[in-house]
Design a protein around this motif. Structure first.
Motif, PDB file in Angstrom:
ATOM      1  N   ALA A   9       0.837  -1.209   0.000  1.00 31.19           N
ATOM      2  CA  ALA A   9       0.000   0.000   0.000  1.00 31.19           C
ATOM      3  C   ALA A   9       0.868   1.254   0.000  1.00 31.19           C
ATOM      4  O   ALA A   9       0.600   2.212  -0.730  1.00 31.19           O
ATOM      5  N   TRP A  10       1.910   1.245   0.792  1.00 31.10           N
ATOM      6  CA  TRP A  10       2.813   2.391   0.875  1.00 31.10           C
ATOM      7  C   TRP A  10       3.528   2.628  -0.452  1.00 31.10           C
ATOM      8  O   TRP A  10       3.706   3.763  -0.890  1.00 31.10           O
ATOM      9  N   ALA A  11       3.965   1.560  -1.120  1.00 34.23           N
ATOM     10  CA  ALA A  11       4.723   1.692  -2.370  1.00 34.23           C
ATOM     11  C   ALA A  11       3.867   2.282  -3.495  1.00 34.23           C
ATOM     12  O   ALA A  11       4.415   2.926  -4.397  1.00 34.23           O
ATOM     13  N   GLU A  12       2.572   2.077  -3.464  1.00 37.25           N
ATOM     14  CA  GLU A  12       1.662   2.643  -4.473  1.00 37.25           C
ATOM     15  C   GLU A  12       2.124   2.378  -5.898  1.00 37.25           C
ATOM     16  O   GLU A  12       2.110   3.269  -6.740  1.00 37.25           O
ATOM     17  N   GLY A  13       2.565   1.168  -6.176  1.00 37.23           N
ATOM     18  CA  GLY A  13       2.982   0.806  -7.523  1.00 37.23           C
ATOM     19  C   GLY A  13       4.404   1.186  -7.877  1.00 37.23           C
ATOM     20  O   GLY A  13       4.904   0.801  -8.937  1.00 37.23           O
ATOM     21  N   ARG A  14       5.082   1.941  -7.002  1.00 36.64           N
ATOM     22  CA  ARG A  14       6.482   2.318  -7.264  1.00 36.64           C
ATOM     23  C   ARG A  14       7.391   1.109  -7.040  1.00 36.64           C
ATOM     24  O   ARG A  14       7.096   0.245  -6.214  1.00 36.64           O
ATOM     25  N   PRO A  15       8.540   1.070  -7.719  1.00 33.18           N
ATOM     26  CA  PRO A  15       9.508   0.004  -7.440  1.00 33.18           C
ATOM     27  C   PRO A  15       9.990   0.108  -5.994  1.00 33.18           C
ATOM     28  O   PRO A  15      10.194   1.206  -5.478  1.00 33.18           O
ATOM     29  N   PHE A  16      10.157  -1.048  -5.349  1.00 33.49           N
ATOM     30  CA  PHE A  16      10.709  -1.040  -3.993  1.00 33.49           C
ATOM     31  C   PHE A  16      11.444  -2.336  -3.716  1.00 33.49           C
ATOM     32  O   PHE A  16      11.184  -3.364  -4.327  1.00 33.49           O
ATOM     33  N   ALA A  17      12.391  -2.238  -2.794  1.00 33.59           N
ATOM     34  CA  ALA A  17      13.119  -3.409  -2.299  1.00 33.59           C
ATOM     35  C   ALA A  17      12.850  -3.500  -0.808  1.00 33.59           C
ATOM     36  O   ALA A  17      12.943  -2.508  -0.090  1.00 33.59           O
ATOM     37  N   TRP A  18      12.516  -4.687  -0.355  1.00 37.11           N
ATOM     38  CA  TRP A  18      12.233  -4.928   1.061  1.00 37.11           C
ATOM     39  C   TRP A  18      13.256  -5.936   1.564  1.00 37.11           C
ATOM     40  O   TRP A  18      13.388  -7.038   1.032  1.00 37.11           O
ATOM     41  N   VAL A  19      13.991  -5.564   2.591  1.00 31.81           N
ATOM     42  CA  VAL A  19      15.004  -6.420   3.198  1.00 31.81           C
ATOM     43  C   VAL A  19      14.484  -6.851   4.564  1.00 31.81           C
ATOM     44  O   VAL A  19      14.193  -6.014   5.414  1.00 31.81           O
ATOM     45  N   ASP A  20      14.376  -8.154   4.770  1.00 30.81           N
ATOM     46  CA  ASP A  20      13.795  -8.669   6.011  1.00 30.81           C
ATOM     47  C   ASP A  20      14.260 -10.107   6.212  1.00 30.81           C
ATOM     48  O   ASP A  20      14.608 -10.787   5.254  1.00 30.81           O
ATOM     49  N   ASP A  21      14.230 -10.553   7.453  1.00 29.75           N
ATOM     50  CA  ASP A  21      14.600 -11.942   7.728  1.00 29.75           C
ATOM     51  C   ASP A  21      13.387 -12.858   7.814  1.00 29.75           C
ATOM     52  O   ASP A  21      13.529 -14.043   8.084  1.00 29.75           O
TER      53      ASP A  21
END
Length: 165
Positions: free
Chosen positions: A111-123
């Motif tokens: 929802a926050w990205a709103e269609g924009r490219p994003f990378a999520w780093v998580d374990d």
């Protein structure tokens, strides 16, 4: 390009990660607030294990960094200064029902990205998160799982850099 930084473990906890050792790292008998309070007196194993060099490596990535952590705004007070990072935007969380196996953060990130490219780093990224992002996010997304026992390592930074090219 936006990069979502999640959890202390993903920004440089060394060997042992968040699952080893002290109760602060295992989220057992002490709350995160207790661990933060302990750090005022130099006793927090959670924050004391941050590698300050990770901050410059994160800042050098071709991303707009955003905290996506249960630390919420406290990440700017407790983590960012130890890493030499400026105050970063914080993605707010809501507690909502999720599909089985879906990380509770995944819908909020999309929802926050709103269609924009994003990378999520998580374990804690899993197959359900990848499927949900593919079904609900129109833009490119990199869901990069990090080993919590090691934190971010050179190969993780290389993968994050390569993805934007």
């Amino acid at each position: 390009m936006t990069g979502v930084v999640e959890k202390v473990g993903e920004v440089g906890l060394g060997p042992g990660g968040r699952h080893g050792g002290h109760a602060c790292q295992r989220n057992e008998t002490r709350s995160v607030a207790d661990c933060r309070e302990a750090d005022q007196w130099g006793r927090s194993p959670l924050l004391a294990r941050l590698d300050p060099a990770q901050g410059s490596r994160l800042a050098a990535l071709p991303y707009e960094l955003v905290w996506a952590t249960t630390w919420e705004a406290d990440a700017n007070a407790w983590v960012a200064p130890r890493l030499g990072l400026p105050e970063l935007p914080v993605l707010p969380w809501t507690d909502g029902p999720g599909a089985p196996g879906l990380h509770w953060k995944t819908p909020a990130l999309v929802a926050w990205a709103e269609g924009r490219p994003f990378a999520w780093v998580d374990d804690e990224i899993g197959p359900a998160d990848r499927a949900w992002v593919a079904a609900h996010h129109a833009g490119p997304a990199l869901l990069h799982r990090v080993d919590a026992r090691r934190g971010l390592v050179a190969a993780d930074f290389a993968a994050l850099t390569a993805w934007v090219r």
